[in-house]
Write an enzyme that holds these catalytic residues in place. Structure first.
Site, PDB file in Angstrom:
ATOM      1  N   LYS A   1       0.853  -1.190   0.000  1.00  0.00           N
ATOM      2  CA  LYS A   1       0.000   0.000   0.000  1.00  0.00           C
ATOM      3  C   LYS A   1       0.887   1.238   0.000  1.00  0.00           C
ATOM      4  CE  LYS A   1      -3.043   2.834   2.621  1.00  0.00           C
ATOM      5  NZ  LYS A   1      -3.372   3.170   4.000  1.00  0.00           N
TER       6      LYS A   1
ATOM      7  N   ALA B   1      -9.714   5.448   4.886  1.00  0.00           N
ATOM      8  CA  ALA B   1      -9.752   6.605   5.795  1.00  0.00           C
ATOM      9  C   ALA B   1     -11.107   7.290   5.791  1.00  0.00           C
ATOM     10  CB  ALA B   1      -8.682   7.632   5.465  1.00  0.00           C
TER      11      ALA B   1
ATOM     12  N   ASN C   1      -8.598   1.790  10.405  1.00  0.00           N
ATOM     13  CA  ASN C   1      -7.771   1.510  11.580  1.00  0.00           C
ATOM     14  C   ASN C   1      -8.357   2.156  12.830  1.00  0.00           C
ATOM     15  OD1 ASN C   1      -5.120   0.484  12.729  1.00  0.00           O
ATOM     16  ND2 ASN C   1      -5.025   2.652  13.305  1.00  0.00           N
TER      17      ASN C   1
END
Lengths: 260, 260, 260, 260
Positions: free
Chosen positions: A103, A190, A212
């Site tokens: 990534k 995100a 995350n």
């Protein structure tokens, strides 16, 4: 879920059933991180090469908790602010662990953590020529998305809101435009803060979601990981099922001609 | 889901694991309706007493497809525009099938299908005195919700948007205020159009969601029913997990101090 | 504005050009309140009968600052929690000042400041029979709005969000339904926090907006009052002008056939 | 408005009072365009060099209707899909009319009309070196905005939604981040559909708004132009006034200690 087992997606020749990619930052410890990954059903975790010990055998390593034979490790370039930095970081990762599915993220500034698309495009081209398979964090720009594809990106990963903000998918129109224009998988990376927002990303037609903070900073990260597993399946199934049309006026579920 | 098995809710002394209540209107046929109910995981279906044959043994009956021994039938008063109408309808239902756990709705007009709260309150009082356990469709009004509770409602069921509109939860602030003020279960009834919106309802702290059109009018109703099952679990688990706080600025998942 | 001079609205036989009604609570002093009213262009101010001195000549009075010959005073029943309270309060107001055009609000609880619609309807009926012209604060419920009309309300004033919350118009769908169904003026009362939200209310087709906190608690109340004057005109003119249709895809302003 | 006369903004050394820039496409004729510009109060109009006759004296020209001595003409590169195209177009405009304050847009595709930021940056650099003062249409990317500034852009003009879509400001978070990071004026270019949305753009702290379709395609363009004039002032004044804080719970405008 057995009932969804036939639905899968493929990136750079590898096929996955889970559409949820989970991070490895901000957890209390490796054990909690591992428990969250298991609850999430994720088959891929992403790891910041600059932060996580992936090679020093004298220290505790994430791999003792999350088995790389079962879970695909996706090294990322978090903390890199130039193309050169990111390229160097991923070369080291490949030497250390043999990874080529990676990534790529090249940040533009610490304040917003927005990507620098000029540097990102540059790095993507170099990495693709060196045989890497870069999944690329990017702004929600349909033109830049096509340019990344042309530069060898194997997946487009637009932000839904600033990293770590938990503000939800701010840009549904643009995410949809990217999905409609892309030939490679599109994953929102995100912005998701809670379960419904992961479902929104999937309902827009994305192939997956990466998160995350939404899990790691929940009061109960393992329970939130489980919520996210269901949310991603829910959104995907709803997308495939084809939602009802909206109506301006109410419509009775029950036609009024009755039996009584 | 075994992992959520310990989470349940109770209405009028009966305990359920599934937090999704499914309707029985607008389906192609009873078989499709039954398949959707199964895919949804619902333990309760709601049935319009005025529309569905619940007593004539010479005609096909829903009960041949959805077994009332396994699934709780919740008779509703769809199509009733006065308190008297609704009361009479439910008395007949009780005579026919013995039901006392019922869903009361008294509509104010055909255009918007909004409830008439004045008539609804009146009917709720009478029904409660006659031993019914009314779950009550209502506007999203925290004061009316308390008055319904005082009048004997065993559950408050505010609309999230007009019936059959699929517009999603339009009134998050008010739903939250109702949840915070209620001592009985609160379920969003009407408004959900796709999976993420069911998750939103649950993230607001509702005890459940009732829906009909979102499933019945999806292109693939059974698949959408499955999506909704996951969505309700996702939203519930996210609520219990306690979501992250939102941030105005980005926050790196990966602290920048690196190992390389 | 001379350019909007021909647009006016009428309530209970009185015609006004300004569509903005301003409150008289929370200001630093009467002088600031008066300056804000002037900057807002409002022709009506609303005054809490229970709070404002409207009759004791030994104390400073609002009327020394806001001239009741130029500005219409609209007495309101803020702080009343029962129909009897509200009725008694307005009878006193009529005795003291002769007012019959009044704003009725009967609150259900101090926590949410939502109206108690049962008590509000009761008070509206009594007041109308006594010759009052009640403009009525209410929930955003199209059926209750019709019932208030039938009970003699001369204007329907649904909340856009809880009083003093500044959350903006949370319920565009319902406000529109009320506007479409009403034969008397509809004004959004409560919820506006900044200028664009006042414009939204007007774009939905409302006849006016009432606000207090958005102006009084701005850092510069007089400047915000001016902003609101423009916002209400902007929203009204946009409603009358008939907005463009939205498009899913982009559309070039400039057809591509060029001269160069 | 005399009351806002002291508020102005400056781009490339030129100062303007109006913060609304209006386009010149899609109108019925030049007369309607001119009437809309006047109603809007705009001091700048933008003109597609490739489309509008700015030099052939034998044809009707816009300048006969909108006087370039009173209104600043801002030539734009609508219809250009490469940096070279855009540069060539603006050089011709400078030769024809002497303009150096220009609006640069380099589109990436006809489907979405999103800008190609790679080509846009390239063109911006060249134009700035040649003495142009480019105001630049761009994606809502805070990093690209800084790069444009470094490349000589005199104003940053991010889209709020796709050109001609009328979808409103889809990306409030990002527009705010751009405003906070910019040293040159920021104007929302594209996306506004009705008056409240222009106010939203200004409330985010933008220096101005550019629009074409929202006015030209309204049922009454001149009236919508007037609405937009008020909306831009409203949003600007509200931004300067400093809005109230939002509250989760209601707050009474009228403290309950009363005089009665």
């Amino acid at each position: 879920m057995t009932d969804s087992a036939t639905d899968s997606w493929t990136v750079a020749g590898r096929t996955f059933t889970s559409r949820l990619i989970v991070g490895t930052g901000k957890y209390k410890d490796f054990a909690q991180n591992a428990a969250a990954v298991e609850a999430s059903g994720a088959e891929i975790v992403t790891v910041a090469v600059r932060r996580v010990n992936i090679s020093d055998p004298t220290q505790p390593v994430l791999m003792d908790y999350i088995d790389p034979k079962k879970i695909t490790y996706l090294p990322n370039t978090a903390g890199c602010f130039t193309a050169d930095d990111a390229i160097r970081t991923l070369r080291l990762a490949r030497e250390a662990g043999g990874w080529d599915l990676v990534k790529l993220e090249v940040l533009g500034e610490a304040r917003t953590l927005y990507p620098d698309m000029r540097e990102t495009l540059k790095a993507c081209e170099v990495l693709a020529k060196e045989g890497f398979k870069p999944m690329v964090y990017c702004v929600d720009d349909p033109i830049a998305a096509k340019q990344l594809e042309d530069a060898g990106a194997v997946a487009i990963m637009p932000l839904g809101a600033p990293i770590g903000s938990g503000l939800g998918i701010q840009n549904k129109v643009t995410i949809r435009l990217i999905v409609e224009g892309a030939k490679v998988p599109v994953l929102v990376d995100a912005g998701v803060g809670t379960a419904s927002e992961a479902a929104v990303a999937m309902e827009l037609g994305c192939d997956g979601v990466l998160m995350n903070t939404a899990i790691a900073e929940a009061q109960d990260p393992v329970r939130m990981a489980r919520a996210m597993r269901h949310a991603v399946i829910a959104g995907r199934e709803a997308y495939l099922a084809g939602r009802m049309k909206t109506r301006k006026y109410a419509d009775p579920s029950s036609p009024l001609a009755g039996l009584i």
